[in-house]
Write an enzyme that holds these catalytic residues in place. Sequence first.
Site, PDB file in Angstrom:
ATOM      1  N   LYS A  48     -43.990 -10.071 -22.610  1.00 34.67           N
ATOM      2  CA  LYS A  48     -43.366 -11.213 -23.368  1.00 34.67           C
ATOM      3  C   LYS A  48     -41.784 -11.086 -23.178  1.00 34.67           C
ATOM      4  O   LYS A  48     -41.184 -12.295 -23.221  1.00 34.67           O
ATOM      5  CB  LYS A  48     -43.672 -10.841 -24.821  1.00 34.67           C
ATOM      6  CG  LYS A  48     -42.765 -11.903 -25.874  1.00 34.67           C
ATOM      7  CD  LYS A  48     -43.210 -11.513 -27.317  1.00 34.67           C
ATOM      8  CE  LYS A  48     -42.535 -10.150 -27.838  1.00 34.67           C
ATOM      9  NZ  LYS A  48     -41.295 -10.806 -28.538  1.00 34.67           N
ATOM     10  N   ASN A  49     -41.077 -10.109 -23.493  1.00 34.78           N
ATOM     11  CA  ASN A  49     -39.642  -9.804 -23.288  1.00 34.78           C
ATOM     12  C   ASN A  49     -39.050 -10.085 -22.149  1.00 34.78           C
ATOM     13  O   ASN A  49     -37.678  -9.986 -21.826  1.00 34.78           O
ATOM     14  CB  ASN A  49     -39.317  -8.419 -24.065  1.00 34.78           C
ATOM     15  CG  ASN A  49     -39.488  -8.436 -25.569  1.00 34.78           C
ATOM     16  OD1 ASN A  49     -39.986  -9.703 -26.095  1.00 34.78           O
ATOM     17  ND2 ASN A  49     -39.572  -7.408 -26.140  1.00 34.78           N
ATOM     18  N   ARG A 118     -36.822 -15.825 -33.240  1.00 32.40           N
ATOM     19  CA  ARG A 118     -35.405 -15.520 -33.462  1.00 32.40           C
ATOM     20  C   ARG A 118     -34.658 -15.507 -31.999  1.00 32.40           C
ATOM     21  O   ARG A 118     -33.645 -15.739 -31.978  1.00 32.40           O
ATOM     22  CB  ARG A 118     -35.438 -14.023 -33.973  1.00 32.40           C
ATOM     23  CG  ARG A 118     -36.152 -14.082 -35.488  1.00 32.40           C
ATOM     24  CD  ARG A 118     -35.590 -14.780 -36.521  1.00 32.40           C
ATOM     25  NE  ARG A 118     -36.647 -14.987 -37.742  1.00 32.40           N
ATOM     26  CZ  ARG A 118     -36.395 -15.823 -38.544  1.00 32.40           C
ATOM     27  NH1 ARG A 118     -35.514 -16.982 -38.562  1.00 32.40           N
ATOM     28  NH2 ARG A 118     -37.457 -16.060 -39.477  1.00 32.40           N
ATOM     29  N   CYS A 142     -35.126 -11.627 -40.843  1.00 33.53           N
ATOM     30  CA  CYS A 142     -36.274 -11.975 -40.607  1.00 33.53           C
ATOM     31  C   CYS A 142     -36.924 -10.556 -41.009  1.00 33.53           C
ATOM     32  O   CYS A 142     -36.520  -9.782 -41.597  1.00 33.53           O
ATOM     33  CB  CYS A 142     -36.544 -12.259 -39.119  1.00 33.53           C
ATOM     34  SG  CYS A 142     -36.150 -11.166 -38.100  1.00 33.53           S
ATOM     35  N   ARG A 147     -30.888 -10.078 -38.409  1.00 34.53           N
ATOM     36  CA  ARG A 147     -30.755 -10.378 -36.877  1.00 34.53           C
ATOM     37  C   ARG A 147     -29.298 -11.031 -36.433  1.00 34.53           C
ATOM     38  O   ARG A 147     -29.334 -12.043 -35.881  1.00 34.53           O
ATOM     39  CB  ARG A 147     -31.902 -11.319 -36.571  1.00 34.53           C
ATOM     40  CG  ARG A 147     -33.242 -10.584 -36.559  1.00 34.53           C
ATOM     41  CD  ARG A 147     -33.552  -9.295 -35.933  1.00 34.53           C
ATOM     42  NE  ARG A 147     -33.759  -9.393 -34.643  1.00 34.53           N
ATOM     43  CZ  ARG A 147     -35.017  -9.621 -34.050  1.00 34.53           C
ATOM     44  NH1 ARG A 147     -36.129 -10.010 -34.706  1.00 34.53           N
ATOM     45  NH2 ARG A 147     -34.981  -9.688 -32.733  1.00 34.53           N
ATOM     46  N   PRO A 148     -28.303 -10.140 -36.749  1.00 35.32           N
ATOM     47  CA  PRO A 148     -26.989 -10.701 -36.159  1.00 35.32           C
ATOM     48  C   PRO A 148     -26.925 -11.018 -34.842  1.00 35.32           C
ATOM     49  O   PRO A 148     -27.628 -10.806 -33.962  1.00 35.32           O
ATOM     50  CB  PRO A 148     -25.905  -9.717 -36.988  1.00 35.32           C
ATOM     51  CG  PRO A 148     -26.779  -8.411 -36.759  1.00 35.32           C
ATOM     52  CD  PRO A 148     -28.220  -8.812 -37.048  1.00 35.32           C
ATOM     53  N   ASP A 150     -23.619 -11.411 -33.591  1.00 37.61           N
ATOM     54  CA  ASP A 150     -22.249 -11.340 -33.570  1.00 37.61           C
ATOM     55  C   ASP A 150     -21.741 -10.750 -31.946  1.00 37.61           C
ATOM     56  O   ASP A 150     -20.816 -11.225 -31.331  1.00 37.61           O
ATOM     57  CB  ASP A 150     -21.442 -10.411 -34.242  1.00 37.61           C
ATOM     58  CG  ASP A 150     -22.350  -8.905 -34.320  1.00 37.61           C
ATOM     59  OD1 ASP A 150     -23.551  -8.941 -34.331  1.00 37.61           O
ATOM     60  OD2 ASP A 150     -21.451  -8.095 -34.290  1.00 37.61           O
ATOM     61  N   ASP A 332     -40.126  -0.833 -30.434  1.00 32.56           N
ATOM     62  CA  ASP A 332     -41.259  -1.844 -30.360  1.00 32.56           C
ATOM     63  C   ASP A 332     -42.568  -0.898 -30.424  1.00 32.56           C
ATOM     64  O   ASP A 332     -43.783  -1.439 -30.846  1.00 32.56           O
ATOM     65  CB  ASP A 332     -41.453  -2.813 -29.436  1.00 32.56           C
ATOM     66  CG  ASP A 332     -40.145  -3.873 -29.340  1.00 32.56           C
ATOM     67  OD1 ASP A 332     -39.933  -4.289 -28.254  1.00 32.56           O
ATOM     68  OD2 ASP A 332     -39.573  -3.593 -30.331  1.00 32.56           O
ATOM     69  N   ARG A 425     -48.020 -13.657 -31.500  1.00 31.23           N
ATOM     70  CA  ARG A 425     -46.805 -14.068 -30.834  1.00 31.23           C
ATOM     71  C   ARG A 425     -46.513 -13.065 -29.833  1.00 31.23           C
ATOM     72  O   ARG A 425     -45.758 -13.567 -28.781  1.00 31.23           O
ATOM     73  CB  ARG A 425     -45.623 -13.781 -31.838  1.00 31.23           C
ATOM     74  CG  ARG A 425     -45.365 -14.838 -32.893  1.00 31.23           C
ATOM     75  CD  ARG A 425     -44.109 -14.460 -33.891  1.00 31.23           C
ATOM     76  NE  ARG A 425     -43.241 -14.197 -32.854  1.00 31.23           N
ATOM     77  CZ  ARG A 425     -42.024 -13.498 -33.274  1.00 31.23           C
ATOM     78  NH1 ARG A 425     -41.929 -13.256 -34.407  1.00 31.23           N
ATOM     79  NH2 ARG A 425     -41.269 -13.433 -32.473  1.00 31.23           N
TER      80      ARG A 425
END
Length: 444
Positions: A48-49, A118, A142, A147-148, A150, A332, A425
Amino acid sequence: MTEKPDGFDSSLPVHAKPHTKKGCIALSEYVINGRRKLNGVIDIQGAKNSILPILAGTVLCQSEVILHHCPNITDVETAVRILRCLGCVVRRDGTTITVNSRNMHGYAIPDELMREMRSSVMFLGAILARTGYAEISLPGGCELGARPIDIHLNALSQMGMIVEENHGKITGRTVMPLHSANINLSFPSVGATENIILAGVLARGTTVITNCAREPEIVDLADFLNRCGAKITGAGDSIIYIEGVDTLSGTQYSVIPDRIVCATYMAATAVSGGKVLLRGVIKSHLDSVTTLIQQAGCEVEYTREGISVSSDGCLKKLRLIRTMPYPGFPTDTQAPFMAMCCFAEGTSVFVENIFDSRYRHAYELCRMGAEIDIQGKVAIVEGNREHLSGSVVEAKDLRGGASLIVAGLGAYGTTTVKGGQYIDRGYEKIEEYLGNAGADIVKI
Ligand code: EPZ
């Protein structure tokens, strides 16, 4: 200040059907009758990632891209909807996705799609590099805490992006092309590293990223982009060089296997007892995980086809598990391994160093009889083989949901995991893969 690029009109019809958040993702739940041994073979899905940043990268390609080994999961469906919103032509045939971005004309990701995933923020760099303009909404808080973004915004600003933020919407614009920069990341953020790579491949000059993420999915993204004509070196190390090129062509590419899904099935085998061959995995991606699975008392055998894990169901505690950036133990896999430790005799201690709130599954595991104390980043698990019994529990995020399925496999009686749409997901057909290996699990 650059105006919106010519011809871009945000009132353009959105290619995907307008949909409500609920209208997109079907609600589901999983029902497991525990204490069945697992035996057999599980073919590991595409990562997925990896596929998500690679799909974002197709925005940069002037000709057709054909991607193989794409998992059937809802996050991929969301990414496909985003591509269609941008005007890309996307076809799916089983685990093959074809994308043609030649006539891409969009630059805005609808709010409901940003809310569904996200990690859509990784489209920011690609859309900006392609069009000079991008509109997304803040990913917002979330299930994993804040979940910044920046680090993403600081990096892209160093490459020429001018950012405006108002009412949760972020607008990025730049004079094309973006320019290169020497960027040091304050934290080896996976998403920020990917965003900079995607912004840098068409930038003027050579972008250097130091203290970047080293995950295998970063290497997969770089390999894909290089196959399309990019010039990226150093992916997988802590310094990445991206020499900007004028254009990217298309290619055919197959996505690496999902190491997190594989680790989840290792934990499932550990608690169930039995022997499972996890086929098609890249062994070196799982070094930190297999070490802990062996410490928990399982046998691990490397075969030509993949990794075989066998367990007698009697598990040992894991004294200290700290989540770290790759190649350390992945955040994860913290939740599935916590479920596994609930069945191990003794006290296991977890330290979650990556996200500031990733223990929500612990409260659901306690509803099944687990004994877990949370002290900030630390979780203390008093494991006991006999303790967990089936209950109705609720998934609050993807990997936490997977940990509840792992717990259900080892628990006495029936476990109902609500909020199964979170699991959908990232886990393709988890009930089929586990069911074919002997588990009693159905998806409703
Ligand atoms: C990626 O998320 C993965 N998602 C996550 O997997 C994974 O847990 C995470 O990397 C860490 O490995 C995808 O690849 C789609 P980060 P990402 O940026 O990129 C903070 C799953 O279950 N941070 O490396 O969002 C952040 O809050 C998902 O498959 C900032 O402070 O992770 C977090 O505490 C969950 N500012 C830490 O860094 C920023 O600008 C790591 O985040 C960006 C991140």
